[in-house]
Design a protein around this motif. Sequence first.
Motif, PDB file in Angstrom:
ATOM      1  N   GLN A 252       0.427  13.029  -4.047  1.00  0.00           N
ATOM      2  CA  GLN A 252       1.532  12.075  -4.185  1.00  0.00           C
ATOM      3  C   GLN A 252       1.210  10.857  -5.045  1.00  0.00           C
ATOM      4  OE1 GLN A 252       1.058  13.587  -0.978  1.00  0.00           O
ATOM      5  NE2 GLN A 252       2.756  14.891  -1.622  1.00  0.00           N
ATOM      6  N   ILE A 253       0.002  10.788  -5.619  1.00  0.00           N
ATOM      7  CA  ILE A 253      -0.354   9.584  -6.368  1.00  0.00           C
ATOM      8  C   ILE A 253       0.572   9.359  -7.561  1.00  0.00           C
ATOM      9  CG2 ILE A 253      -2.056  10.746  -7.833  1.00  0.00           C
ATOM     10  CD1 ILE A 253      -3.685   8.151  -7.766  1.00  0.00           C
ATOM     11  N   HIS A 254       1.170  10.418  -8.100  1.00  0.00           N
ATOM     12  CA  HIS A 254       2.055  10.260  -9.256  1.00  0.00           C
ATOM     13  C   HIS A 254       3.304   9.460  -8.921  1.00  0.00           C
ATOM     14  CE1 HIS A 254      -0.614  13.389 -10.772  1.00  0.00           C
ATOM     15  NE2 HIS A 254      -0.192  13.089 -11.982  1.00  0.00           N
ATOM     16  N   ASP A 255       3.605   9.298  -7.636  1.00  0.00           N
ATOM     17  CA  ASP A 255       4.752   8.474  -7.238  1.00  0.00           C
ATOM     18  C   ASP A 255       4.541   7.002  -7.586  1.00  0.00           C
ATOM     19  OD1 ASP A 255       5.965  10.730  -6.248  1.00  0.00           O
ATOM     20  OD2 ASP A 255       5.407  10.355  -4.160  1.00  0.00           O
ATOM     21  N   LEU A 256       3.288   6.610  -7.845  1.00  0.00           N
ATOM     22  CA  LEU A 256       2.994   5.217  -8.183  1.00  0.00           C
ATOM     23  C   LEU A 256       3.150   4.920  -9.663  1.00  0.00           C
ATOM     24  CD1 LEU A 256      -0.146   4.479  -5.966  1.00  0.00           C
ATOM     25  CD2 LEU A 256       2.106   3.437  -5.754  1.00  0.00           C
ATOM     26  N   ILE A 257       3.343   5.946 -10.494  1.00  0.00           N
ATOM     27  CA  ILE A 257       3.473   5.728 -11.937  1.00  0.00           C
ATOM     28  C   ILE A 257       4.770   4.978 -12.215  1.00  0.00           C
ATOM     29  CG2 ILE A 257       3.723   6.856 -14.178  1.00  0.00           C
ATOM     30  CD1 ILE A 257       2.060   9.166 -13.065  1.00  0.00           C
ATOM     31  N   PRO A 258       4.706   3.819 -12.869  1.00  0.00           N
ATOM     32  CA  PRO A 258       5.925   3.042 -13.126  1.00  0.00           C
ATOM     33  C   PRO A 258       6.806   3.711 -14.187  1.00  0.00           C
ATOM     34  CG  PRO A 258       4.048   2.021 -14.210  1.00  0.00           C
ATOM     35  CD  PRO A 258       3.506   3.150 -13.389  1.00  0.00           C
ATOM     36  N   ALA A 259       8.098   3.527 -14.058  1.00  0.00           N
ATOM     37  CA  ALA A 259       9.027   4.086 -15.047  1.00  0.00           C
ATOM     38  C   ALA A 259       8.846   3.414 -16.397  1.00  0.00           C
ATOM     39  CB  ALA A 259      10.464   3.919 -14.548  1.00  0.00           C
ATOM     40  N   ASP A 260       8.435   2.158 -16.381  1.00  0.00           N
ATOM     41  CA  ASP A 260       8.228   1.378 -17.604  1.00  0.00           C
ATOM     42  C   ASP A 260       6.782   0.913 -17.627  1.00  0.00           C
ATOM     43  OD1 ASP A 260       8.164  -0.434 -19.679  1.00  0.00           O
ATOM     44  OD2 ASP A 260      10.036  -1.431 -19.125  1.00  0.00           O
TER      45      ASP A 260
ATOM     46  N   SER B  17      -2.631  -0.997  -3.017  1.00  0.00           N
ATOM     47  CA  SER B  17      -3.748  -0.170  -2.553  1.00  0.00           C
ATOM     48  C   SER B  17      -3.237   1.234  -2.285  1.00  0.00           C
ATOM     49  CB  SER B  17      -4.356  -0.761  -1.269  1.00  0.00           C
ATOM     50  OG  SER B  17      -4.862  -2.065  -1.505  1.00  0.00           O
ATOM     51  N   TRP B  18      -3.871   2.212  -2.901  1.00  0.00           N
ATOM     52  CA  TRP B  18      -3.488   3.610  -2.683  1.00  0.00           C
ATOM     53  C   TRP B  18      -4.666   4.401  -2.135  1.00  0.00           C
ATOM     54  CZ3 TRP B  18      -5.865   7.923  -4.672  1.00  0.00           C
ATOM     55  CH2 TRP B  18      -5.291   9.150  -4.286  1.00  0.00           C
ATOM     56  N   GLY B  19      -4.384   5.313  -1.214  1.00  0.00           N
ATOM     57  CA  GLY B  19      -5.405   6.211  -0.678  1.00  0.00           C
ATOM     58  C   GLY B  19      -4.882   6.862   0.586  1.00  0.00           C
ATOM     59  N   ASN B  20      -5.712   7.708   1.203  1.00  0.00           N
ATOM     60  CA  ASN B  20      -5.266   8.347   2.441  1.00  0.00           C
ATOM     61  C   ASN B  20      -5.635   7.545   3.685  1.00  0.00           C
ATOM     62  OD1 ASN B  20      -7.999   8.851   2.522  1.00  0.00           O
ATOM     63  ND2 ASN B  20      -7.825  11.079   2.484  1.00  0.00           N
ATOM     64  N   GLU B  21      -6.296   6.379   3.503  1.00  0.00           N
ATOM     65  CA  GLU B  21      -6.570   5.493   4.636  1.00  0.00           C
ATOM     66  C   GLU B  21      -6.712   4.035   4.178  1.00  0.00           C
ATOM     67  OE1 GLU B  21     -10.162   6.568   6.616  1.00  0.00           O
ATOM     68  OE2 GLU B  21     -11.314   6.843   4.777  1.00  0.00           O
ATOM     69  N   PRO B  22      -5.724   3.481   3.484  1.00  0.00           N
ATOM     70  CA  PRO B  22      -5.847   2.103   2.984  1.00  0.00           C
ATOM     71  C   PRO B  22      -5.859   1.042   4.080  1.00  0.00           C
ATOM     72  CG  PRO B  22      -3.618   2.919   2.632  1.00  0.00           C
ATOM     73  CD  PRO B  22      -4.432   4.083   3.099  1.00  0.00           C
ATOM     74  N   LEU B  23      -5.535   1.414   5.314  1.00  0.00           N
ATOM     75  CA  LEU B  23      -5.556   0.458   6.423  1.00  0.00           C
ATOM     76  C   LEU B  23      -6.841   0.539   7.247  1.00  0.00           C
ATOM     77  CD1 LEU B  23      -1.887   0.736   7.768  1.00  0.00           C
ATOM     78  CD2 LEU B  23      -2.826  -0.948   6.189  1.00  0.00           C
ATOM     79  N   HIS B  24      -7.817   1.309   6.769  1.00  0.00           N
ATOM     80  CA  HIS B  24      -9.031   1.559   7.551  1.00  0.00           C
ATOM     81  C   HIS B  24      -9.697   0.264   8.010  1.00  0.00           C
ATOM     82  CE1 HIS B  24     -12.570   3.905   8.790  1.00  0.00           C
ATOM     83  NE2 HIS B  24     -13.287   2.896   8.314  1.00  0.00           N
ATOM     84  N   PHE B  25      -9.859  -0.697   7.098  1.00  0.00           N
ATOM     85  CA  PHE B  25     -10.524  -1.952   7.438  1.00  0.00           C
ATOM     86  C   PHE B  25      -9.532  -3.071   7.745  1.00  0.00           C
ATOM     87  CE2 PHE B  25     -13.938   0.066   4.773  1.00  0.00           C
ATOM     88  CZ  PHE B  25     -14.848   0.216   5.794  1.00  0.00           C
TER      89      PHE B  25
ATOM     90  N   PHE C   8       0.834  -1.197   0.000  1.00  0.00           N
ATOM     91  CA  PHE C   8       0.000   0.000   0.000  1.00  0.00           C
ATOM     92  C   PHE C   8       0.867   1.245   0.000  1.00  0.00           C
ATOM     93  CE2 PHE C   8       0.690  -0.721   4.550  1.00  0.00           C
ATOM     94  CZ  PHE C   8       0.909   0.558   5.046  1.00  0.00           C
ATOM     95  N   TYR C   9       0.276   2.315  -0.511  1.00  0.00           N
ATOM     96  CA  TYR C   9       0.918   3.633  -0.521  1.00  0.00           C
ATOM     97  C   TYR C   9      -0.086   4.597   0.082  1.00  0.00           C
ATOM     98  CZ  TYR C   9       4.020   7.367  -2.167  1.00  0.00           C
ATOM     99  OH  TYR C   9       4.895   8.427  -2.230  1.00  0.00           O
ATOM    100  N   MET C  10       0.216   5.094   1.287  1.00  0.00           N
ATOM    101  CA  MET C  10      -0.728   5.949   2.012  1.00  0.00           C
ATOM    102  C   MET C  10      -0.308   7.408   1.836  1.00  0.00           C
ATOM    103  SD  MET C  10      -2.404   5.331   5.759  1.00  0.00           S
ATOM    104  CE  MET C  10      -0.854   4.921   6.573  1.00  0.00           C
TER     105      MET C  10
ATOM    106  N   GLU D  74      -6.009  -0.659  -6.515  1.00  0.00           N
ATOM    107  CA  GLU D  74      -7.242   0.031  -6.141  1.00  0.00           C
ATOM    108  C   GLU D  74      -6.889   1.442  -5.702  1.00  0.00           C
ATOM    109  OE1 GLU D  74     -11.332  -0.296  -3.512  1.00  0.00           O
ATOM    110  OE2 GLU D  74      -9.666  -1.617  -2.985  1.00  0.00           O
ATOM    111  N   LEU D  75      -7.600   2.406  -6.259  1.00  0.00           N
ATOM    112  CA  LEU D  75      -7.402   3.808  -5.908  1.00  0.00           C
ATOM    113  C   LEU D  75      -8.496   4.251  -4.943  1.00  0.00           C
ATOM    114  CD1 LEU D  75      -6.525   5.265  -9.439  1.00  0.00           C
ATOM    115  CD2 LEU D  75      -5.012   4.190  -7.756  1.00  0.00           C
TER     116      LEU D  75
END
Length: 427
Positions: free
Chosen positions: A222-230, A405-413, A215-217, A393-394
């Motif tokens: 900051q979502i652009h940090d998930l864009i792959p180089a390839d 999983s990306w979002g500002n609370e991906p650990l909520h559940f 996950f990336y919280m 999942e966004l």
Amino acid sequence: MAEYEKSKEMINFLESGVYRIDSNFTFMDPVRVLNSSDYTQFRVSHSVYYNRFFECEDKEKSRVSTSSRKRKRKERKPYTLNERERSADQRHQEAKPLLLKAHEVLLGAKDLLHCISNLKCDGGNDDTSCSNGSRELSSIEDEKKQSFVELGSVWQAPLYDISINYRVDNKTTGSSLGLSRVVPAFNNLVINESCDDVEAEILNKRYVLPGDSCFYMSDLKQIHDLIPADTDNGFNLIVIDPPWENGSARQKSLYPTLPNRYFLSLPIKQLTHTKGALVALWVTNKEKLRTFVEKELFPLWGVSCLAIFYWLKVKADGSLINELDLFHHRPYECLLLGYCHGEGMNTELPATLNPLKENQVIISIPGEYSRKPPVGKLLMDYLPGPKPARCIELFARELFSGWTSWGNEPLHFQELSYFVNKNANDG
């Protein structure tokens, strides 16, 4: 033969959580789906997952009948729909026969109805009793109060760590050793590299991470940090559950919502695999929202809308959670599906790709407010690109094995209070 097939389908449901009533209608128990594919050491608790639903059901049963003393309700004047509401109602009328048929078919699946009527007792086929479930419900109300939205907005956010606790077996001695890895919790790709689910800890709160999940919280910036180089490392399934502006969510302070224009900036094309991606977007029944998605959002993302799946919400007895024609609280939501073409692809999809099936209805008992059923397994047959699939999942609020999983609370559940220890309850 029919009875044999039904029995075979029920056995499959008990193992996988998916019951295909026919080619168009599927019942799903999200808890069984998660437990069959995401967890080895823990189990998602039925009684906690369905907390909101069962709590309302219990209140209804315990309410003393006051029918003899009901006040006469003031008759309301007929309400005239405006143009946008008429368009929404037209969409509803077009979907209504399909949804009614799905509900009729569900009510005819007697073996399935008998099974789901016992979901409150953690599925009705393990050692967790209803009384234990009630204890868990009260404890989770006291415990699950940590807000990642608030934590991520303070200046200390970069200093917060997450401790991931592994157990490594020593084959020589037969013993196991506990290891811990500490990494930044925010603005960082946190990976559970183990095949098994593990416990993690943030600020003395414990969470369960499925095996092979990450996950990336962060917030939207900051979502652009998930864009792959390839783009060969891009995703071929992108599920999106945006926090659409919603009066009910705002009034109840359940989660922060965003204006529609913010979703235009999502880098869907850049996240897409070279061979393309299936994009699955959850939407409500608001006409303004549907028009925005079809006229602005999907075209800007480069997504061609090809099919609509419906999520029909029912109670444990099979009845709908609301009347089908209740204008502002209809008992279903929509999943819009389309393909995003990868870089360098022509607009034609591979001939070997299974076409998306129209008129699909997913039926389930809803969990907590805004929590969607895990539909990934039902979409795997329609994905372009490599296998195993690369899935993301966004605006995620939970984790899945093999997914990002990306979002500002991906650990909520993912709080430990949503789970029971599998070994403690296996009979």
